[in-house]
Design a protein around this motif. Structure first.
Motif, PDB file in Angstrom:
ATOM      1  N   GLY A   1       0.784  -1.220   0.000  1.00  0.00           N
ATOM      2  CA  GLY A   1       0.000   0.000   0.000  1.00  0.00           C
ATOM      3  C   GLY A   1       0.815   1.268   0.000  1.00  0.00           C
ATOM      4  N   LEU A   2       1.897   1.301   0.760  1.00  0.00           N
ATOM      5  CA  LEU A   2       2.708   2.507   0.834  1.00  0.00           C
ATOM      6  C   LEU A   2       3.440   2.765  -0.480  1.00  0.00           C
ATOM      7  N   ALA A   3       3.958   1.697  -1.102  1.00  0.00           N
ATOM      8  CA  ALA A   3       4.614   1.858  -2.399  1.00  0.00           C
ATOM      9  C   ALA A   3       3.606   2.317  -3.448  1.00  0.00           C
ATOM     10  N   ALA A   4       2.397   1.762  -3.394  1.00  0.00           N
ATOM     11  CA  ALA A   4       1.355   2.185  -4.326  1.00  0.00           C
ATOM     12  C   ALA A   4       0.970   3.643  -4.095  1.00  0.00           C
ATOM     13  N   ALA A   5       0.885   4.043  -2.818  1.00  0.00           N
ATOM     14  CA  ALA A   5       0.549   5.430  -2.486  1.00  0.00           C
ATOM     15  C   ALA A   5       1.581   6.395  -3.049  1.00  0.00           C
ATOM     16  N   LYS A   6       2.846   6.009  -2.975  1.00  0.00           N
ATOM     17  CA  LYS A   6       3.919   6.856  -3.506  1.00  0.00           C
ATOM     18  C   LYS A   6       3.764   7.042  -5.004  1.00  0.00           C
ATOM     19  N   GLU A   7       3.443   5.960  -5.720  1.00  0.00           N
ATOM     20  CA  GLU A   7       3.237   6.046  -7.165  1.00  0.00           C
ATOM     21  C   GLU A   7       1.984   6.857  -7.496  1.00  0.00           C
ATOM     22  N   MET A   8       0.950   6.700  -6.700  1.00  0.00           N
ATOM     23  CA  MET A   8      -0.278   7.456  -6.941  1.00  0.00           C
ATOM     24  C   MET A   8      -0.044   8.956  -6.768  1.00  0.00           C
ATOM     25  N   ALA A   9       0.762   9.307  -5.762  1.00  0.00           N
ATOM     26  CA  ALA A   9       1.067  10.722  -5.557  1.00  0.00           C
ATOM     27  C   ALA A   9       1.805  11.297  -6.756  1.00  0.00           C
ATOM     28  N   ARG A  10       2.620  10.477  -7.380  1.00  0.00           N
ATOM     29  CA  ARG A  10       3.393  10.933  -8.548  1.00  0.00           C
ATOM     30  C   ARG A  10       2.553  10.950  -9.824  1.00  0.00           C
ATOM     31  N   LEU A  11       1.770   9.889 -10.034  1.00  0.00           N
ATOM     32  CA  LEU A  11       1.045   9.733 -11.297  1.00  0.00           C
ATOM     33  C   LEU A  11      -0.374  10.296 -11.267  1.00  0.00           C
ATOM     34  N   TYR A  12      -1.010  10.240 -10.095  1.00  0.00           N
ATOM     35  CA  TYR A  12      -2.417  10.657  -9.972  1.00  0.00           C
ATOM     36  C   TYR A  12      -2.583  11.541  -8.728  1.00  0.00           C
ATOM     37  N   PRO A  13      -1.978  12.714  -8.732  1.00  0.00           N
ATOM     38  CA  PRO A  13      -1.968  13.547  -7.521  1.00  0.00           C
ATOM     39  C   PRO A  13      -3.344  14.003  -7.057  1.00  0.00           C
ATOM     40  N   SER A  14      -4.340  13.956  -7.924  1.00  0.00           N
ATOM     41  CA  SER A  14      -5.682  14.386  -7.514  1.00  0.00           C
ATOM     42  C   SER A  14      -6.424  13.319  -6.722  1.00  0.00           C
ATOM     43  N   VAL A  15      -5.913  12.080  -6.736  1.00  0.00           N
ATOM     44  CA  VAL A  15      -6.574  10.989  -6.011  1.00  0.00           C
ATOM     45  C   VAL A  15      -6.216  11.066  -4.524  1.00  0.00           C
ATOM     46  N   VAL A  16      -7.224  11.076  -3.683  1.00  0.00           N
ATOM     47  CA  VAL A  16      -7.028  11.083  -2.229  1.00  0.00           C
ATOM     48  C   VAL A  16      -6.753   9.650  -1.771  1.00  0.00           C
ATOM     49  N   VAL A  17      -5.663   9.456  -1.034  1.00  0.00           N
ATOM     50  CA  VAL A  17      -5.276   8.119  -0.591  1.00  0.00           C
ATOM     51  C   VAL A  17      -5.484   7.975   0.911  1.00  0.00           C
ATOM     52  N   VAL A  18      -6.174   6.899   1.298  1.00  0.00           N
ATOM     53  CA  VAL A  18      -6.382   6.558   2.699  1.00  0.00           C
ATOM     54  C   VAL A  18      -5.906   5.125   2.905  1.00  0.00           C
ATOM     55  N   MET A  19      -5.060   4.915   3.915  1.00  0.00           N
ATOM     56  CA  MET A  19      -4.519   3.590   4.185  1.00  0.00           C
ATOM     57  C   MET A  19      -5.444   2.807   5.113  1.00  0.00           C
ATOM     58  N   LEU A  20      -5.514   1.497   4.879  1.00  0.00           N
ATOM     59  CA  LEU A  20      -6.273   0.582   5.731  1.00  0.00           C
ATOM     60  C   LEU A  20      -5.340  -0.493   6.260  1.00  0.00           C
ATOM     61  N   THR A  21      -5.520  -0.894   7.505  1.00  0.00           N
ATOM     62  CA  THR A  21      -4.667  -1.939   8.067  1.00  0.00           C
ATOM     63  C   THR A  21      -5.386  -2.643   9.212  1.00  0.00           C
ATOM     64  N   VAL A  22      -4.992  -3.879   9.474  1.00  0.00           N
ATOM     65  CA  VAL A  22      -5.496  -4.561  10.669  1.00  0.00           C
ATOM     66  C   VAL A  22      -4.539  -4.335  11.825  1.00  0.00           C
ATOM     67  N   PHE A  23      -3.360  -3.799  11.529  1.00  0.00           N
ATOM     68  CA  PHE A  23      -2.351  -3.536  12.546  1.00  0.00           C
ATOM     69  C   PHE A  23      -2.181  -2.036  12.706  1.00  0.00           C
ATOM     70  N   GLU A  24      -1.422  -1.664  13.715  1.00  0.00           N
ATOM     71  CA  GLU A  24      -1.157  -0.243  13.952  1.00  0.00           C
ATOM     72  C   GLU A  24       0.349  -0.027  13.889  1.00  0.00           C
ATOM     73  N   HIS A  25       0.907  -0.131  12.678  1.00  0.00           N
ATOM     74  CA  HIS A  25       2.351   0.008  12.532  1.00  0.00           C
ATOM     75  C   HIS A  25       2.772   1.474  12.693  1.00  0.00           C
ATOM     76  N   GLU A  26       3.564   1.749  13.699  1.00  0.00           N
ATOM     77  CA  GLU A  26       4.032   3.115  13.902  1.00  0.00           C
ATOM     78  C   GLU A  26       4.833   3.591  12.700  1.00  0.00           C
ATOM     79  N   GLU A  27       5.695   2.714  12.167  1.00  0.00           N
ATOM     80  CA  GLU A  27       6.513   3.097  11.020  1.00  0.00           C
ATOM     81  C   GLU A  27       5.639   3.399   9.806  1.00  0.00           C
ATOM     82  N   SER A  28       4.611   2.579   9.589  1.00  0.00           N
ATOM     83  CA  SER A  28       3.710   2.808   8.459  1.00  0.00           C
ATOM     84  C   SER A  28       2.954   4.118   8.610  1.00  0.00           C
ATOM     85  N   LEU A  29       2.571   4.451   9.838  1.00  0.00           N
ATOM     86  CA  LEU A  29       1.904   5.722  10.083  1.00  0.00           C
ATOM     87  C   LEU A  29       2.796   6.885   9.690  1.00  0.00           C
TER      88      LEU A  29
END
Length: 219
Positions: A65-93
């Motif tokens: 998800g994070l790698a995809a979010a990075k590409e989306m920010a570059r290729l599709y900056p108008s798309v709002v990205v929200v992350m979903l997880t079953v865990f609470e990774h501090e690093e991912s946050l």
């Protein structure tokens, strides 16, 4: 009547993916236009159809998800990205904030509440579930108040002229430009100019990184 918010949902668990897509589709103002089982497929879907909000699972094969979010920010900056997880990774946050991801939610959130948060994210607000919010508060709120490595940052902030400091204080609350403009009685163009000046003065290029540092520094 306003157009529904077009949502892309990416999750490698077919039960979660199909179940959540079905639940969201029944919410007012939400239209799940595409689903994907990994980040690579999500990017492919974005090349085929218009999407307003992308909900991305953090842990996915092929492209997470994070790698995809990075590409989306570059290729599709108008798309709002929200992350979903079953865990609470501090690093991912932290990485999500640095990527200017608009939100970080856990999958146990009720569908009606998720739909409301999607609407808020689409409107320009940052959205976090209760547990991610707690982690952010515990991890960052007081972590750098007395840390000398943030002294230089605090000094630069304190030297900001008044018109930039008031903008800075609202900016790090994750408020959209429109809201900042209304609160300060300014045009959105002026707010954008002030934010650009803040970035240059403080040495940052995006809101996420600036907000993380500001929180760690005690603001």
């Amino acid at each position: 009547m306003s157009e529904p918010i077009r949502v892309l949902l990416a999750d490698d668990d077919v039960i979660v993916r199909e179940g959540l897509a079905g639940l969201l589709d029944r919410q007012d103002g939400i239209d799940v236009v595409a689903v994907a089982e990994n980040g690579s497929m999500a990017l492919r879907e974005l090349s085929r159809r218009a999407v307003d909000v992308a909900l991305l699972d953090v842990d996915m094969p092929v492209l997470d998800g994070l790698a995809a979010a990075k590409e989306m920010a570059r290729l599709y900056p108008s798309v709002v990205v929200v992350m979903l997880t079953v865990f609470e990774h501090e690093e991912s946050l932290a990485r999500s904030l640095a990527l200017n991801v608009r939100g970080f939610l856990t999958k146990d959130i009720p569908s009606a509440q998720l739909a409301q948060l999607i609407r808020q994210a689409h409107a320009g607000y940052s959205v976090f579930g209760p547990r991610p919010t707690g982690i952010l508060a515990d991890s960052y709120l007081n972590s750098g108040k007395n840390d000398p490595k943030y002294d230089a940052f605090r000094e630069r902030v304190e030297r900001l002229p008044g018109y930039l400091r008031t903008t800075f204080d609202l900016l790090i609350q994750a408020l959209p430009n429109e809201t900042i403009a209304k609160r300060l009685g300014l045009s959105e163009a002026t707010v954008r100019s002030y934010i650009s000046e803040i970035f240059t003065t403080l040495g940052y290029t995006n809101r996420g990184e600036l907000t993380i540092t500001a929180i760690k520094a005690g603001y």
